[in-house]
Design an enzyme around this catalytic site. Structure first.
Site, PDB file in Angstrom:
ATOM      1  N   LYS A   1      28.849  52.761  33.862  1.00 18.02           N
ATOM      2  CA  LYS A   1      28.510  53.809  34.836  1.00 18.02           C
ATOM      3  C   LYS A   1      27.012  54.152  34.832  1.00 18.02           C
ATOM      4  CE  LYS A   1      33.163  55.911  34.738  1.00 18.02           C
ATOM      5  NZ  LYS A   1      33.940  57.177  34.574  1.00 18.02           N
TER       6      LYS A   1
ATOM      7  N   TYR B   1      37.688  55.530  43.835  1.00 20.23           N
ATOM      8  CA  TYR B   1      38.350  56.617  43.097  1.00 20.23           C
ATOM      9  C   TYR B   1      39.286  57.439  43.996  1.00 20.23           C
ATOM     10  CZ  TYR B   1      35.965  56.216  38.540  1.00 20.23           C
ATOM     11  OH  TYR B   1      35.543  55.816  37.291  1.00 20.23           O
TER      12      TYR B   1
ATOM     13  N   PHE C   1      37.193  67.643  40.654  1.00 20.01           N
ATOM     14  CA  PHE C   1      35.940  66.984  40.280  1.00 20.01           C
ATOM     15  C   PHE C   1      35.625  65.769  41.151  1.00 20.01           C
ATOM     16  CE2 PHE C   1      39.332  65.374  37.473  1.00 20.01           C
ATOM     17  CZ  PHE C   1      39.285  64.012  37.757  1.00 20.01           C
TER      18      PHE C   1
ATOM     19  N   ARG D   1      40.702  49.881  26.968  1.00 27.14           N
ATOM     20  CA  ARG D   1      40.785  51.344  26.935  1.00 27.14           C
ATOM     21  C   ARG D   1      40.639  51.867  25.502  1.00 27.14           C
ATOM     22  NH1 ARG D   1      41.861  53.771  31.720  1.00 27.14           N
ATOM     23  NH2 ARG D   1      42.723  55.635  30.765  1.00 27.14           N
TER      24      ARG D   1
ATOM     25  N   THR E   1      38.768  59.829  27.562  1.00 26.04           N
ATOM     26  CA  THR E   1      37.942  60.213  28.712  1.00 26.04           C
ATOM     27  C   THR E   1      36.840  61.200  28.323  1.00 26.04           C
ATOM     28  OG1 THR E   1      39.939  59.987  30.048  1.00 26.04           O
ATOM     29  CG2 THR E   1      38.068  61.084  31.085  1.00 26.04           C
TER      30      THR E   1
ATOM     31  N   ARG F   1      32.698  55.665  24.264  1.00 21.31           N
ATOM     32  CA  ARG F   1      32.453  57.030  24.731  1.00 21.31           C
ATOM     33  C   ARG F   1      32.022  57.953  23.588  1.00 21.31           C
ATOM     34  NH1 ARG F   1      37.485  56.853  28.979  1.00 21.31           N
ATOM     35  NH2 ARG F   1      36.291  56.474  30.879  1.00 21.31           N
TER      36      ARG F   1
ATOM     37  N   ASN G   1      30.687  59.586  31.514  1.00 29.05           N
ATOM     38  CA  ASN G   1      31.289  59.051  30.285  1.00 29.05           C
ATOM     39  C   ASN G   1      31.140  57.533  30.154  1.00 29.05           C
ATOM     40  OD1 ASN G   1      33.102  58.384  32.237  1.00 29.05           O
ATOM     41  ND2 ASN G   1      34.876  59.383  31.303  1.00 29.05           N
TER      42      ASN G   1
ATOM     43  N   HIS H   1      34.172  52.824  32.880  1.00 30.80           N
ATOM     44  CA  HIS H   1      35.503  52.896  33.501  1.00 30.80           C
ATOM     45  C   HIS H   1      36.293  51.675  33.073  1.00 30.80           C
ATOM     46  CE1 HIS H   1      38.724  52.826  36.492  1.00 30.80           C
ATOM     47  NE2 HIS H   1      38.446  51.536  36.623  1.00 30.80           N
TER      48      HIS H   1
ATOM     49  N   GLU I   1      41.557  46.636  41.600  1.00 30.87           N
ATOM     50  CA  GLU I   1      40.152  46.973  41.317  1.00 30.87           C
ATOM     51  C   GLU I   1      39.301  45.709  41.205  1.00 30.87           C
ATOM     52  OE1 GLU I   1      41.144  51.195  39.016  1.00 30.87           O
ATOM     53  OE2 GLU I   1      40.091  49.611  37.927  1.00 30.87           O
TER      54      GLU I   1
HETATM   55  P1  GTP Z   1      38.185  55.894  34.207  1.00 32.11           P
HETATM   56  O1  GTP Z   1      38.259  54.661  33.366  1.00 32.11           O
HETATM   57  O2  GTP Z   1      36.781  56.185  34.718  1.00 32.11           O
HETATM   58  O3  GTP Z   1      39.230  55.931  35.284  1.00 32.11           O
HETATM   59  O4  GTP Z   1      38.472  57.083  33.175  1.00 32.11           O
HETATM   60  P2  GTP Z   1      39.853  57.600  32.616  1.00 32.11           P
HETATM   61  O5  GTP Z   1      40.977  56.722  33.082  1.00 32.11           O
HETATM   62  O6  GTP Z   1      39.652  57.776  31.145  1.00 32.11           O
HETATM   63  O7  GTP Z   1      39.937  59.037  33.271  1.00 32.11           O
HETATM   64  P3  GTP Z   1      40.603  59.480  34.672  1.00 32.11           P
HETATM   65  O8  GTP Z   1      41.095  58.297  35.424  1.00 32.11           O
HETATM   66  O9  GTP Z   1      41.514  60.601  34.383  1.00 32.11           O
HETATM   67  O10 GTP Z   1      39.338  60.103  35.423  1.00 32.11           O
HETATM   68  C1  GTP Z   1      38.461  59.258  36.145  1.00 32.11           C
HETATM   69  C2  GTP Z   1      37.036  59.706  35.913  1.00 32.11           C
HETATM   70  O11 GTP Z   1      36.848  60.983  36.496  1.00 32.11           O
HETATM   71  C3  GTP Z   1      36.644  59.919  34.446  1.00 32.11           C
HETATM   72  O12 GTP Z   1      36.269  58.748  33.787  1.00 32.11           O
HETATM   73  C4  GTP Z   1      35.483  60.863  34.576  1.00 32.11           C
HETATM   74  O13 GTP Z   1      34.285  60.162  34.919  1.00 32.11           O
HETATM   75  C5  GTP Z   1      35.892  61.717  35.755  1.00 32.11           C
HETATM   76  N1  GTP Z   1      36.518  62.949  35.293  1.00 32.11           N
HETATM   77  C6  GTP Z   1      37.744  63.117  34.724  1.00 32.11           C
HETATM   78  N2  GTP Z   1      37.977  64.408  34.413  1.00 32.11           N
HETATM   79  C7  GTP Z   1      36.850  65.083  34.784  1.00 32.11           C
HETATM   80  C8  GTP Z   1      36.444  66.445  34.719  1.00 32.11           C
HETATM   81  O14 GTP Z   1      37.162  67.329  34.253  1.00 32.11           O
HETATM   82  N3  GTP Z   1      35.188  66.738  35.232  1.00 32.11           N
HETATM   83  C9  GTP Z   1      34.369  65.786  35.764  1.00 32.11           C
HETATM   84  N4  GTP Z   1      33.162  66.142  36.246  1.00 32.11           N
HETATM   85  N5  GTP Z   1      34.712  64.498  35.830  1.00 32.11           N
HETATM   86  C10 GTP Z   1      35.925  64.155  35.349  1.00 32.11           C
HETATM   87 MG    MG Z   2      41.303  56.205  35.126  1.00 30.69          MG
END
Ligand code: GTP
Ligand code: MG
Length: 138
Positions: A9, A49, A57, A85, A91, A102, A112, A115, A126
């Site tokens: 990212k 997304y 968010f 993962r 996350t 992370r 973070n 992805h 994807e």
């Molecule tokens: P990805 O691999 O990026 O999909 O991450 P993930 O699977 O661990 O998390 P998830 O799919 O739940 O959320 C997707 C992305 O949204 C996260 O990686 C973060 O960048 C963002 N995100 C998730 N929760 C929050 C939050 O509470 N605040 C903000 N600003 N961003 C968030």
């Molecule tokens: Mg995700």
């Protein structure tokens, strides 16, 4: 063997961390079989997304993902989706296990650093969002 879609990212490309992050993948036995550096538009980030469109968010997430270059990549290996993962960590960096990407590099729950696809069906979608079949070199 399995394939998953990974994105380094904008917070990480900005800090010149792509090599350190790729070393974590390779050390875990994941092979980078496709990779390119691109700069997403907000609309392209929004489509990627889309599943999070109703989350509070979402707008911030799309702005962030379009705020600088990203490196999109396909990782291949035994159980690549779960393995990736695991290497990424939770996350929210406050919850990520020591040694994960992370835990070491993420700046916040939003910024973070990486992805990773979360299931075989999403991995397939994807990967095809970013890569044509002939760009994958196993
Ligand atoms: P990805 O691999 O990026 O999909 O991450 P993930 O699977 O661990 O998390 P998830 O799919 O739940 O959320 C997707 C992305 O949204 C996260 O990686 C973060 O960048 C963002 N995100 C998730 N929760 C929050 C939050 O509470 N605040 C903000 N600003 N961003 C968030
Ligand atoms: Mg995700």
């Amino acid at each position: 063997t399995e394939r998953t879609l990974s994105i380094i990212k904008p917070d990480a490309t900005k800090r010149n961390l792509t090599g350190k992050i790729n070393a974590k993948f390779e050390d875990a036995g994941l092979r980078i079989v496709a990779q390119k550096r691109i700069h997403l538009t907000k609309a392209q980030a929004g489509k990627f997304y889309e599943v999070h469109a109703s989350r509070p968010f979402y707008d911030e997430l799309c702005e962030f993902m379009a705020s600088g270059p990203v490196v999109v990549q396909v990782l291949e290996g035994e159980g690549a989706i779960a393995k990736n993962r695991e290497v990424m960590g939770a996350t929210n960096p406050k919850d990520s296990a020591a040694g994960t990407i992370r835990a070491e590099f993420a700046e916040s729950v939003g910024e973070n650093s990486v992805h990773g696809s979360d299931a075989p069906e999403t991995a397939k979608d994807e990967i095809s969002y970013f890569f044509a079949g002939m760009e994958l070199v196993g």
